[in-house]
Scaffold this motif. Structure first.
Motif, PDB file in Angstrom:
ATOM      1  N   TYR A 339       0.875  -1.184   0.000  1.00 27.63           N
ATOM      2  CA  TYR A 339       0.000   0.000   0.000  1.00 27.63           C
ATOM      3  C   TYR A 339       0.903   1.222   0.000  1.00 27.63           C
ATOM      4  CZ  TYR A 339       0.951  -1.110   4.882  1.00 27.63           C
ATOM      5  OH  TYR A 339       1.568  -1.475   6.040  1.00 27.63           O
ATOM      6  N   PRO A 340       0.345   2.389  -0.372  1.00 24.48           N
ATOM      7  CA  PRO A 340       1.207   3.562  -0.530  1.00 24.48           C
ATOM      8  C   PRO A 340       1.667   4.166   0.801  1.00 24.48           C
ATOM      9  CG  PRO A 340      -1.058   4.071  -1.183  1.00 24.48           C
ATOM     10  CD  PRO A 340      -1.043   2.634  -0.798  1.00 24.48           C
ATOM     11  N   ASN A 341       2.764   4.901   0.745  1.00 20.42           N
ATOM     12  CA  ASN A 341       3.328   5.601   1.914  1.00 20.42           C
ATOM     13  C   ASN A 341       3.615   4.683   3.083  1.00 20.42           C
ATOM     14  OD1 ASN A 341       2.898   8.100   0.578  1.00 20.42           O
ATOM     15  ND2 ASN A 341       0.745   8.000   1.220  1.00 20.42           N
ATOM     16  N   LYS A 342       3.925   3.426   2.806  1.00 13.25           N
ATOM     17  CA  LYS A 342       4.153   2.457   3.872  1.00 13.25           C
ATOM     18  C   LYS A 342       5.226   2.977   4.836  1.00 13.25           C
ATOM     19  CE  LYS A 342       5.537  -2.384   3.941  1.00 13.25           C
ATOM     20  NZ  LYS A 342       6.860  -2.454   3.291  1.00 13.25           N
ATOM     21  N   ALA A 343       4.917   2.873   6.118  1.00 19.05           N
ATOM     22  CA  ALA A 343       5.844   3.372   7.139  1.00 19.05           C
ATOM     23  C   ALA A 343       7.195   2.682   6.986  1.00 19.05           C
ATOM     24  CB  ALA A 343       5.275   3.120   8.532  1.00 19.05           C
ATOM     25  N   ALA A 344       8.252   3.410   7.289  1.00 21.17           N
ATOM     26  CA  ALA A 344       9.621   2.877   7.299  1.00 21.17           C
ATOM     27  C   ALA A 344      10.166   2.531   5.909  1.00 21.17           C
ATOM     28  CB  ALA A 344       9.735   1.660   8.223  1.00 21.17           C
ATOM     29  N   SER A 345       9.538   3.066   4.842  1.00 18.82           N
ATOM     30  CA  SER A 345       9.996   2.736   3.493  1.00 18.82           C
ATOM     31  C   SER A 345      11.345   3.360   3.159  1.00 18.82           C
ATOM     32  CB  SER A 345       8.978   3.209   2.451  1.00 18.82           C
ATOM     33  OG  SER A 345       7.833   2.409   2.501  1.00 18.82           O
ATOM     34  N   TYR A 346      11.721   4.385   3.893  1.00 17.93           N
ATOM     35  CA  TYR A 346      12.977   5.082   3.582  1.00 17.93           C
ATOM     36  C   TYR A 346      13.912   5.118   4.784  1.00 17.93           C
ATOM     37  CZ  TYR A 346      10.617   6.224  -0.719  1.00 17.93           C
ATOM     38  OH  TYR A 346       9.965   6.111  -1.920  1.00 17.93           O
ATOM     39  N   GLU A 347      13.916   4.047   5.565  1.00 12.78           N
ATOM     40  CA  GLU A 347      14.802   3.983   6.732  1.00 12.78           C
ATOM     41  C   GLU A 347      15.742   2.793   6.621  1.00 12.78           C
ATOM     42  OE1 GLU A 347      11.106   5.261   9.667  1.00 12.78           O
ATOM     43  OE2 GLU A 347      12.213   3.403  10.042  1.00 12.78           O
ATOM     44  N   THR A 348      16.866   2.891   7.307  1.00 10.41           N
ATOM     45  CA  THR A 348      17.735   1.722   7.419  1.00 10.41           C
ATOM     46  C   THR A 348      17.228   0.870   8.574  1.00 10.41           C
ATOM     47  OG1 THR A 348      19.153   2.817   9.012  1.00 10.41           O
ATOM     48  CG2 THR A 348      19.747   3.081   6.683  1.00 10.41           C
ATOM     49  N   PRO A 349      17.629  -0.408   8.629  1.00  6.78           N
ATOM     50  CA  PRO A 349      17.243  -1.246   9.766  1.00  6.78           C
ATOM     51  C   PRO A 349      17.643  -0.598  11.100  1.00  6.78           C
ATOM     52  CG  PRO A 349      18.147  -2.618   8.028  1.00  6.78           C
ATOM     53  CD  PRO A 349      18.329  -1.190   7.578  1.00  6.78           C
ATOM     54  N   GLU A 350      18.780   0.067  11.119  1.00  7.64           N
ATOM     55  CA  GLU A 350      19.242   0.703  12.360  1.00  7.64           C
ATOM     56  C   GLU A 350      18.266   1.799  12.803  1.00  7.64           C
ATOM     57  OE1 GLU A 350      21.208  -0.201   9.890  1.00  7.64           O
ATOM     58  OE2 GLU A 350      22.546  -1.591  10.927  1.00  7.64           O
ATOM     59  N   GLU A 351      17.826   2.603  11.824  1.00  4.82           N
ATOM     60  CA  GLU A 351      16.891   3.692  12.151  1.00  4.82           C
ATOM     61  C   GLU A 351      15.556   3.133  12.637  1.00  4.82           C
ATOM     62  OE1 GLU A 351      18.571   7.119   9.080  1.00  4.82           O
ATOM     63  OE2 GLU A 351      17.235   5.559   8.343  1.00  4.82           O
ATOM     64  N   THR A 352      15.053   2.132  11.937  1.00  7.01           N
ATOM     65  CA  THR A 352      13.773   1.541  12.343  1.00  7.01           C
ATOM     66  C   THR A 352      13.895   0.975  13.759  1.00  7.01           C
ATOM     67  OG1 THR A 352      13.424   0.892  10.044  1.00  7.01           O
ATOM     68  CG2 THR A 352      11.973  -0.095  11.677  1.00  7.01           C
ATOM     69  N   HIS A 353      15.006   0.304  13.998  1.00  9.24           N
ATOM     70  CA  HIS A 353      15.220  -0.309  15.305  1.00  9.24           C
ATOM     71  C   HIS A 353      15.231   0.746  16.425  1.00  9.24           C
ATOM     72  CE1 HIS A 353      16.704  -2.843  18.460  1.00  9.24           C
ATOM     73  NE2 HIS A 353      17.809  -2.126  18.581  1.00  9.24           N
ATOM     74  N   ALA A 354      15.966   1.819  16.200  1.00  4.96           N
ATOM     75  CA  ALA A 354      16.062   2.877  17.221  1.00  4.96           C
ATOM     76  C   ALA A 354      14.680   3.464  17.504  1.00  4.96           C
ATOM     77  CB  ALA A 354      17.021   3.973  16.749  1.00  4.96           C
ATOM     78  N   GLN A 355      13.894   3.630  16.433  1.00  3.22           N
ATOM     79  CA  GLN A 355      12.561   4.194  16.606  1.00  3.22           C
ATOM     80  C   GLN A 355      11.664   3.280  17.435  1.00  3.22           C
ATOM     81  OE1 GLN A 355       9.541   4.791  13.495  1.00  3.22           O
ATOM     82  NE2 GLN A 355      10.927   6.451  12.853  1.00  3.22           N
ATOM     83  N   MET A 356      11.774   1.982  17.187  1.00  2.00           N
ATOM     84  CA  MET A 356      10.972   1.011  17.940  1.00  2.00           C
ATOM     85  C   MET A 356      11.280   1.117  19.428  1.00  2.00           C
ATOM     86  SD  MET A 356       8.992  -0.875  16.119  1.00  2.00           S
ATOM     87  CE  MET A 356       8.768  -1.026  14.366  1.00  2.00           C
ATOM     88  N   LEU A 357      12.572   1.169  19.733  1.00  2.00           N
ATOM     89  CA  LEU A 357      12.953   1.234  21.153  1.00  2.00           C
ATOM     90  C   LEU A 357      12.418   2.503  21.796  1.00  2.00           C
ATOM     91  CD1 LEU A 357      16.599  -0.193  21.225  1.00  2.00           C
ATOM     92  CD2 LEU A 357      14.409  -1.383  21.537  1.00  2.00           C
TER      93      LEU A 357
END
Ligand code: SAH
Length: 375
Positions: A339-357
């Motif tokens: 689906y469009p504008n899917k969250a985290a489409s332009y992040e690295t795994p490191e960035e996504t991980h930091a955001q989750m924490l």
């Protein structure tokens, strides 16, 4: 409000609009979540293996007919590297998901599973769509632990319309309930779920979905708002709120009516159509928690997509106990565009991980230890 809820009570909750009553629902779901599965939030690293798909699902952006999309398939090495990131981030499991890619060699998937299992203690969840029982068996033998296959909607006619069978399907293979039974029989933990707000989906349908979660005794329940993708038949026919991608209807157009009629679907009264609110996705999470107190329930990416700042946290505060941080390498992510504008489409795994924490810390929850098996 408990796991014995009946259809009438469920539908009443789905239609509830009073904020004070809804606050009770959120509280109760959060309470049961804390009591039954605790404060740990299990992190499942999501690896989007391939966006190549032979199907023509009317809802999905990676359908075969979307010629505007760049297609990719990860190499075993890329998957292994992503799995190593999961270890580095201390996740207990990974989810390997993909379109129905006919070129995915079952033996190669088995090899990959054995390789990951040889190197790590990660639990492995597969979500590779409808495959032969031989493939499911092979992968279980290789060490896979869990399988995710959403039934999408319990309304059989609606499912047939939005998820057309195709000539190579084995007998009734797109009967996903049958496949879930097979998977359980093979020893997998099974997960399923639905999209909330499909055109033609009624409150009664959604009530039946929830009852089916309980009946199937699912280990995992994933659901999220249905989001209209402009490169799909449903996206082209139904109007989306531009900001969110959610269905917006006040009246069906002539074309929309014709679509329902041509497909032998009832033209729902607008009041009966499940739609236009992120709140409904939260209601499904909360009610799933009440109906299936011990299930692992993710706060999904689709929820994060309609509210980037708060969606995930709100899901976790209203019954969910799992998140699925994306581990797909950055250069492929934007192409797994279901689906469009899917969250985290332009992040690295490191960035996504930091955001989750950060999200977990903000709501006072702790990252889960271990594989987070179903209780
Ligand atoms: N090919 C696999 C994986 C599909 S992607 C399978 O069919 O099981 C995983 C999930 O994304 C799907 O099960 C569906 O519920 C969800 N999804 C697909 N398109 C969507 C859309 N437009 N809006 C919201 N969710 C969607």
């Amino acid at each position: 409000m408990q796991s014995t809820m009946n259809a009438y009570e469920i539908e009443t909750w789905l239609r509830e609009t009073d904020p004070i009553r809804l606050e009770m629902l959120w509280k109760q779901a959060d309470l049961i979540r804390a009591k039954e599965v605790g404060d740990q939030v299990h992190l499942r690293g999501l690896i989007e293996l391939s966006n190549i798909c032979r199907r023509q699902c009317l809802y999905c952006g990676i359908r075969a007919g979307n010629s505007a999309l760049t297609r990719y398939r990860l190499t075993n090495q890329e998957v292994l590297d992503a799995a190593r990131k999961a270890i580095q981030f201390e996740y207990g499991s990974i989810v390997i998901q993909s379109g129905e890619d006919a070129q995915l060699d079952p033996e190669n998937i088995a090899r990959l599973i054995r390789q990951i299992k040889g190197e790590t203690d990660l639990a492995i969840t597969l979500s590779l769509g409808e495959r032969s029982i031989e493939d499911y068996h092979l992968w279980k033998q290789a060490g896979a632990d869990r399988y995710l296959l959403r039934f999408e909607t319990s309304n059989r006619r609606l499912f047939q319309v939005i998820h057309p069978a195709w000539k190579h399907d084995r007998l009734n293979s797109n009967d996903r309930l049958q496949l879930l039974r097979e998977l359980r029989g093979l020893g997998y933990e099974i997960g399923s779920g639905v999209m909330v707000g499909i055109p033609g989906q009624s409150y009664t349908d959604l009530t039946n979905d929830l009852l089916l979660f309980r009946e199937l005794n699912l280990n995992m329940i994933g659901s999220g708002p249905f989001l209209l993708h402009p490169q799909t038949p449903l996206g082209q026919l139904f109007l989306a709120d531009r900001g969110t991608g959610l269905l917006q209807v006040t009246e069906w157009t002539k074309e929309q009516r014709a679509f329902f009629e041509q497909n032998d679907l009832p033209v729902l009264a607008i009041d009966d159509q499940v739609a236009h609110s992120d709140q409904l996705a939260f209601k499904v999470i909360a009610l799933a928690r009440l109906l299936c107190p011990r299930a692992n329930i993710p706060s999904t990416t689709a929820i994060a997509t309609i509210d980037r700042e708060n969606g995930r946290k709100m899901g976790l505060s209203r019954g969910a106990n799992v998140v699925m941080p994306n581990l797909t390498p950055l250069q492929y992510r934007r192409f797994y565009e279901i689906y469009p504008n899917k969250a985290a489409s332009y992040e690295t795994p490191e960035e996504t991980h930091a955001q989750m924490l950060q999200h977990l810390a903000a709501i006072g929850r702790i990252p889960g230890k271990g594989r987070g098996d179903s209780r």
